[in-house]
Every structure is written in C-alpha cells, then in structure tokens.
Design a protein around this motif. Structure first.
Motif, PDB file in Angstrom:
ATOM      1  N   PHE A 206       0.807  -1.219   0.000  1.00  0.00           N
ATOM      2  CA  PHE A 206       0.000   0.000   0.000  1.00  0.00           C
ATOM      3  C   PHE A 206       0.838   1.266   0.000  1.00  0.00           C
ATOM      4  O   PHE A 206       0.320   2.336  -0.325  1.00  0.00           O
ATOM      5  N   ARG A 207       2.109   1.174   0.343  1.00  0.00           N
ATOM      6  CA  ARG A 207       2.981   2.330   0.145  1.00  0.00           C
ATOM      7  C   ARG A 207       3.421   2.443  -1.303  1.00  0.00           C
ATOM      8  O   ARG A 207       3.826   3.523  -1.756  1.00  0.00           O
ATOM      9  N   SER A 211      -2.460   6.585  -4.204  1.00  0.00           N
ATOM     10  CA  SER A 211      -3.742   6.707  -3.500  1.00  0.00           C
ATOM     11  C   SER A 211      -4.924   6.702  -4.458  1.00  0.00           C
ATOM     12  O   SER A 211      -5.971   6.104  -4.169  1.00  0.00           O
ATOM     13  N   VAL A 214      -5.962   3.164  -5.376  1.00  0.00           N
ATOM     14  CA  VAL A 214      -6.660   2.485  -4.286  1.00  0.00           C
ATOM     15  C   VAL A 214      -8.090   3.001  -4.176  1.00  0.00           C
ATOM     16  O   VAL A 214      -9.041   2.227  -4.013  1.00  0.00           O
ATOM     17  N   THR A 246      -4.580   3.133   2.628  1.00  0.00           N
ATOM     18  CA  THR A 246      -3.354   3.728   2.104  1.00  0.00           C
ATOM     19  C   THR A 246      -2.520   4.364   3.210  1.00  0.00           C
ATOM     20  O   THR A 246      -1.332   4.050   3.373  1.00  0.00           O
ATOM     21  N   TYR A 247      -3.131   5.248   3.969  1.00  0.00           N
ATOM     22  CA  TYR A 247      -2.362   5.968   4.989  1.00  0.00           C
ATOM     23  C   TYR A 247      -2.088   5.121   6.223  1.00  0.00           C
ATOM     24  O   TYR A 247      -1.216   5.460   7.027  1.00  0.00           O
ATOM     25  N   ASP A 307      -5.330  14.627  -0.036  1.00  0.00           N
ATOM     26  CA  ASP A 307      -5.739  13.530  -0.907  1.00  0.00           C
ATOM     27  C   ASP A 307      -7.241  13.311  -0.913  1.00  0.00           C
ATOM     28  O   ASP A 307      -7.739  12.516  -1.730  1.00  0.00           O
TER      29      ASP A 307
END
Length: 369
Positions: A206-207, A211, A214, A246-247, A307
């Motif tokens: 996910f890094r 974004s 996703v 994501t984060y 984002d």
C-alpha cells in the motif's frame, strides 16, 4: 636591547583577500537588484491600474500598487549605510587598522544582504503580477476572476465540508489501524514471524500503490464484485476505507519508528516487574512512542487531507467536484482556485502547529543534554 616583532609569513603565490571586496560585491548586487525591483514593480503597477474596469476598483488597485512601489524604493535604504560602512572599512584598511576594517566590512556586507533579502519578495510579487496580467490579463480572468469566485464560493465551501468529514473519519480509523499494523510488525519470537511477514507485505504494497488507484479500486471494484456490506457503503465510506488502507501503511511506519526509538531499558524494566509483552507495549512503550511521533503523524494527516480531493473520481460530491461543475458550465477555473484557497486555509495553520511541536521537542532534548 630592542626586540623586533617577527613578520608574519604569507604563502607565496596566494593573493590576500581584500578587506572590502566581499562587501563591495554585495552592495553592488543589492543596488542592481533594487533598481530591477523598482522597475518591475513600477511596470506591474502600471499594468494593474490600466486593467481596472471601474473607478473604485482602479483607486483600490492604485493605492495597493503605490504601497508596493514605495516599499520597493525603501529597499535601497540599507545600501546608504552600507556604502558608508564600506568607505569607513577602506579608510581603516589603508590606515592599517585591520580590526576596524573587518568590523566595518561586516556591517557593510550585512547591509548588502538586507537589501537583497528585501528585494527578492518584491521581485516575486511583481513577476507574479505581470504573469497574471500577461496576454491581456488572460491568466487572471481564467484563474482569479473575482466575480466568478464570489459566485462559486458558497457551493464550493459547503461541498468542502465533505472533504473535512472524510478526512476526520479516515484519520480516526488510521490511528487505530496503523497501530495494529505496527505492533504486528514488531511481534517477537518465531511464532510471530508469519504475522510480521503479513504486516510487512501490507505496508510495502500500500505504500507502493498510488492513493488514486486504491480509491478507484475500492470505490468501483467492491460494488462490481458485490462484496456483502462493503459493496453498499456508498462513495463517502468507500473513500474513507481507501484512505485508511493507504495511509495506514504510512502511519504504521511512523508508529514503528517511535516504538523502536524507545530505549530498551524501558522494556527490560517493565518485564522485570512481571509485565507481559502485551502489557509492556500497552502501558509503557506505546504511550511514550505516540508522544514522540505526534509531529510526523500530523504531517501524514496533512497529506491525507489533501488527498481527499482525489475522491472526486468515485462520484463523491466534494469541493473539487463542485468546482469542476462550475468550471465545465462557465469555462473558467476560478472555482478550482477557491478549492485551493480552502485547502491552504486549513493546511497552513496545521503546518505551523507541527513546526512549533518540533521546536518544542528540540528544546526539550537540549534541556535534557
């Protein structure tokens, strides 16, 4: 018997620096930049006044540009004292008083730097103004049309509430989810190895994925797949889930860095008192780690807030979506500029708050030695 002071040996072939050379260069550069600043601000002022359509608007612009031109002229004020200090430094050097020469040279150089530092912001303002007014002020009417911005600011601001709602919900979930991932990456012993591998794979994946991808996959993929519950979330909750996934990977690394930054003696002391690994992490390590990583966490949340504008791709009616509706209907991007201004308004105070936290932590570390 007379004692003679031995002469100081100087390396052959090496030119001795002039005591006023650097200061003179800075003062001349400051003078040239001041002349350039006055010329650019004067021309920008002329362009600004000529494009004003109404009398009141022209008077307001004229007053503002007059202030800028006066400021541009005042940038040359430090140079007056600087050239005086340079002359004094030259006279002192010729008289053999090197200490006084260096003192006056330092003051002259400081005056030159002051003039340069004062001119550069005004040069930037003048350049930006001329850019806006170029091509019959087409840039200004496209991005900064005051009337169109006033027309769209109400609807765009109301829609911006959706961005704030998504950001706050995602931040709350990220705080919990990221801590779970971080602790999973730090599970000890061979029994925890599969869990560490799984958490590491999640963070790496996910890094690596942008974004927006996703958000697109979650917003459109889950409804197409017909996944129970998840396919019925709606655009807003899909956006929250995507940003959390994501984060969560980024914040998990921040947590992990904070946990690993706690001195091993803290863990040893807790375990020696009979605390289990879980209680040691819960009561000793994690509270200290969270306090240490608060500034990096806030930085990540600032990125998350920005984002939220990406959720427009899955149909969420946020500020950017509302601005695009105005732009497509009137062929003008000033409404998008309103969105940018709103993000600036909520982001800059947070950035300054993070800076203050970092400064406080730095002072605390210095006080501890």
């Amino acid at each position: 018997m007379t004692l003679e002071t031995p002469a100081v040996a100087r390396p052959l072939g090496v030119a001795q620096p002039s005591p006023v050379g650097t200061a003179r260069t800075l003062l001349l550069a400051g003078a040239l930049l001041c002349l350039l600043t006055v010329g650019m601000t004067g021309f920008a002022a002329y362009l600004t006044i000529t494009v004003a359509e109404t009398g009141i608007w022209r008077i307001a612009l004229g007053a503002a540009t007059l202030v800028v031109v006066i400021l541009a002229m005042l940038t040359a004020w430090p140079l007056i004292g600087g050239f005086r200090q340079q002359a004094a430094s030259t006279a002192a050097a010729q008289a053999g008083d090197l200490v006084a020469a260096r003192k006056f040279r330092a003051r002259a150089a400081q005056s030159g730097w002051t003039a340069l530092g004062s001119c550069l912001p005004l040069v930037f303002i003048a350049t930006f103004t001329m850019f806006l007014l170029a091509n019959d002020h087409a840039v200004q009417t496209t991005f900064f049309d005051a009337q169109f911005m006033a027309r769209s600011v109400g609807d765009v601001t109301v829609a911006f509430g959706e961005n704030i709602k998504i950001a706050l919900l995602a931040e709350a979930f990220v705080l919990v989810w990221a801590l779970v991932i971080a602790l999973a990456r730090l599970v000890p012993s061979k029994a925890g190895r599969p869990l560490r591998w799984l958490a590491t794979a999640y963070v790496d994946v996910f890094r690596a994925i942008p974004s927006i991808i996703v958000i697109y996959l979650v917003g459109f993929g889950l409804p197409l797949a017909g996944v129970p519950i998840l396919s019925e979330m709606g655009p807003m909750w899909s956006a929250v889930l995507a940003l959390t996934l994501t984060y969560g990977a980024y914040v998990a690394e921040v947590y992990r860095a904070g946990i690993e930054g706690i001195h091993w003696s803290q863990v040893s002391a807790a375990r020696s008192l009979g605390l289990s690994y879980g209680k040691t992490m819960r009561h000793v390590v994690v509270p200290q780690a969270v306090r240490k990583v608060t500034p990096p966490l806030l930085n990540d949340f600032i990125g998350l807030q920005k984002d939220t504008a990406l959720v427009t791709i899955i149909g969420t009616v946020d500020a950017f979506t509302q601005a695009k509706i105005y732009s497509s209907n009137y062929f003008n991007l000033s409404s998008v500029t309103v969105v940018a201004i709103l993000f600036i308004i909520i982001t800059i105070p947070q950035t300054r708050f993070v800076d203050r936290l970092l400064e406080r932590d730095a002072r605390r570390q210095l006080s501890k030695g």
